[in-house]
Design an enzyme around this catalytic site. Structure first.
Site, PDB file in Angstrom:
ATOM      1  N   GLY A 240      47.521  21.449  12.673  1.00 36.15           N
ATOM      2  CA  GLY A 240      48.085  22.271  11.591  1.00 36.15           C
ATOM      3  C   GLY A 240      47.312  22.083  10.301  1.00 36.15           C
TER       4      GLY A 240
ATOM      5  CG  LEU B 206      43.190  25.961   8.841  1.00 33.29           C
ATOM      6  CD1 LEU B 206      42.710  27.210   9.545  1.00 33.29           C
ATOM      7  CD2 LEU B 206      42.196  25.569   7.758  1.00 33.29           C
ATOM      8  N   GLY B 207      47.548  24.463   7.195  1.00 35.66           N
ATOM      9  CA  GLY B 207      48.857  24.683   6.566  1.00 35.66           C
ATOM     10  C   GLY B 207      48.915  24.072   5.177  1.00 35.66           C
ATOM     11  CD  GLN B 208      53.363  23.291   0.844  1.00 35.50           C
ATOM     12  OE1 GLN B 208      54.230  23.055   1.690  1.00 35.50           O
ATOM     13  NE2 GLN B 208      53.630  23.331  -0.438  1.00 35.50           N
TER      14      GLN B 208
ATOM     15  CG  ASP C  81      45.709  25.732  11.790  1.00 35.81           C
ATOM     16  OD1 ASP C  81      46.358  25.091  10.946  1.00 35.81           O
ATOM     17  OD2 ASP C  81      46.080  26.832  12.233  1.00 35.81           O
ATOM     18  CB  ILE C  82      46.922  28.082  16.196  1.00 35.05           C
ATOM     19  CG1 ILE C  82      46.919  28.962  17.447  1.00 35.05           C
ATOM     20  CG2 ILE C  82      47.569  28.794  15.008  1.00 35.05           C
ATOM     21  CD1 ILE C  82      48.298  29.182  18.047  1.00 35.05           C
TER      22      ILE C  82
ATOM     23  CG  ASP D 132      48.673  27.108  21.418  1.00 35.94           C
ATOM     24  OD1 ASP D 132      49.599  26.409  20.950  1.00 35.94           O
ATOM     25  OD2 ASP D 132      48.862  28.071  22.183  1.00 35.94           O
TER      26      ASP D 132
ATOM     27  CE1 TYR E 100      60.943  22.203   9.678  1.00 34.60           C
ATOM     28  CE2 TYR E 100      62.600  21.569   8.073  1.00 34.60           C
ATOM     29  CZ  TYR E 100      61.295  21.570   8.496  1.00 34.60           C
ATOM     30  OH  TYR E 100      60.337  20.934   7.742  1.00 34.60           O
TER      31      TYR E 100
ATOM     32  CE  LYS F 192      60.211  18.816  10.574  1.00 29.85           C
ATOM     33  NZ  LYS F 192      58.820  18.500  10.977  1.00 29.85           N
TER      34      LYS F 192
HETATM   35  C1  AKB Z   1      61.461  23.724   4.308  1.00 29.59           C
HETATM   36  O1  AKB Z   1      61.986  24.200   3.294  1.00 29.59           O
HETATM   37  O2  AKB Z   1      61.680  24.135   5.459  1.00 29.59           O
HETATM   38  C2  AKB Z   1      60.522  22.544   4.133  1.00 29.59           C
HETATM   39  C3  AKB Z   1      61.260  21.256   4.286  1.00 29.59           C
HETATM   40  C4  AKB Z   1      62.097  20.751   3.189  1.00 29.59           C
HETATM   41  O3  AKB Z   1      61.161  20.627   5.299  1.00 29.59           O
HETATM   42  N1  AKB Z   1      59.866  22.625   2.876  1.00 29.59           N
END
Ligand code: AKB
Length: 320
Positions: A8, A10-12, A34-35, A53, A142, A146
């Site tokens: 990842g 190229l992500g933030q 990165d993909i 990937d 999400y 996590k």
């Molecule tokens: C999001 O908002 O999904 C992320 C995080 C807090 O994990 N920035």
């Protein structure tokens, strides 16, 4: 950390972590993956880069083996709002990618880092000064990813002795690459819109506190944790880290000090608001401070002036 693979990239986070790691550990010792294949990403031209990937376990293993990496930094993942829109896809990408990364790290005996998030908490978690060890019953896909990820990293550590480490990142604020698909993204967008238009319409309502952090503090936290003495690490996966607890109007007030005509409007997005409401107002980073010396350099005031200065330079260059 001698030879590091980053997914990842190229992500933030990756867009800034890779250059920083290359500065510290040497250009050829940081393999960015990165993909995305696009040639225009400067990162793909500025050191070792492989298209990957993360759901392709064999390809991941082959790249890691080819470069003989000893450290694996797994960043590729969907953020909270996107994951909520595509829950099954999020499960497959976030968990599938993580299992592949852990398996590769296990086979090659790598040190391992992956970020968790304040999203690992839920509505039944204590909201203020959220403890390191507490109730984790998130109500988002999400968050489910996590928490599962934290447990999986613990499992690989306990069962296979893999040196897994992680932090629960708050919303990260940066000017290099946009976040995309997160709930805390408003805290980045507000700076772009303040400079471009002198106003911003927030999709998060007034009075909604969330933890935030400026990217330089986040990068230092990753490197410091990865360099920490393993015998001191009790809460490996994952440490609460934070720099700021703020509501949208706090950002607006701080920006107004630099751009007096700045105007803030509100048009609440119910999906992202519900996610934000299920997260803590502020988390307690004491375990990270005590076990590996976590510290932050940027409060809201310092972050705002640096962000506005750097972003203005960037936007001028983009136009020029
Ligand atoms: C999001 O908002 O999904 C992320 C995080 C807090 O994990 N920035």
């Amino acid at each position: 950390m001698k030879k590091i693979l980053v997914t990842g990239a190229l992500g933030q986070i990756g867009s800034e972590l890779v250059p920083k790691l290359r500065e510290v550990y040497g250009i050829d010792n940081v393999i960015a993956t990165d993909i995305k294949q696009e040639k225009q990403f400067w990162l793909t031209q500025s050191g070792p880069y492989e298209t990957l990937d993360v759901t392709n376990a064999q390809a991941m293993f082959d790249i890691a083996k080819k470069h003989q990496v000893d450290t694996f930094i797994h960043l590729a993942a969907l953020l909270s709002a996107t994951a909520e829109a595509k829950p099954l896809f999020a499960w497959n990408l976030n968990m599938g990618g993580l299992v592949n990364a852990l398996e590769t790290a296990k086979e090659l005996q790598c040190q391992f880092f992956t970020p968790s998030s304040i999203g690992a908490f839920g509505p039944s978690t204590p909201k203020d000064n959220t403890p390191q060890v507490t109730i984790q019953r998130p109500t988002t896909m999400y968050g489910v990813n996590k928490v599962s990820g934290e447990l999986l990293c613990d499992y690989f550590n306990l069962k296979f002795g893999l040196d897994t480490r992680g932090v629960r990142f708050p919303g990260l604020i940066s000017y290099v690459a946009p976040p995309g698909g997160g709930t805390t993204d408003y805290a980045v967008e507000i700076f772009y819109e303040a400079l471009r238009r002198g106003q911003y319409t927030s999709y998060i309502s007034q009075g909604t506190y969330m933890d935030m952090m400026y990217m330089p503090d986040a990068l230092n936290a990753i490197i410091k944790l990865m360099e920490a003495d393993p015998t001191k690490l009790i809460h490996r996966n994952a440490y609460n880290v934070t720099a700021i607890s703020a509501q949208p109007e706090d950002f607006a007030a701080e920006i107004k000090k630099h751009i007096p005509h700045f105007k803030m409007n509100y048009k609440v997005d119910p999906v992202r608001q519900a996610i934000a409401d299920s997260w803590p107002n502020s988390i307690d980073p004491t375990a990270a401070i005590n076990e590996w010396g976590f510290s932050r350099n940027y409060n809201l005031e310092k972050l705002t002036s640096d962000m506005l200065e750097k972003l203005q330079q960037k936007l001028r260059q983009d136009v020029g």
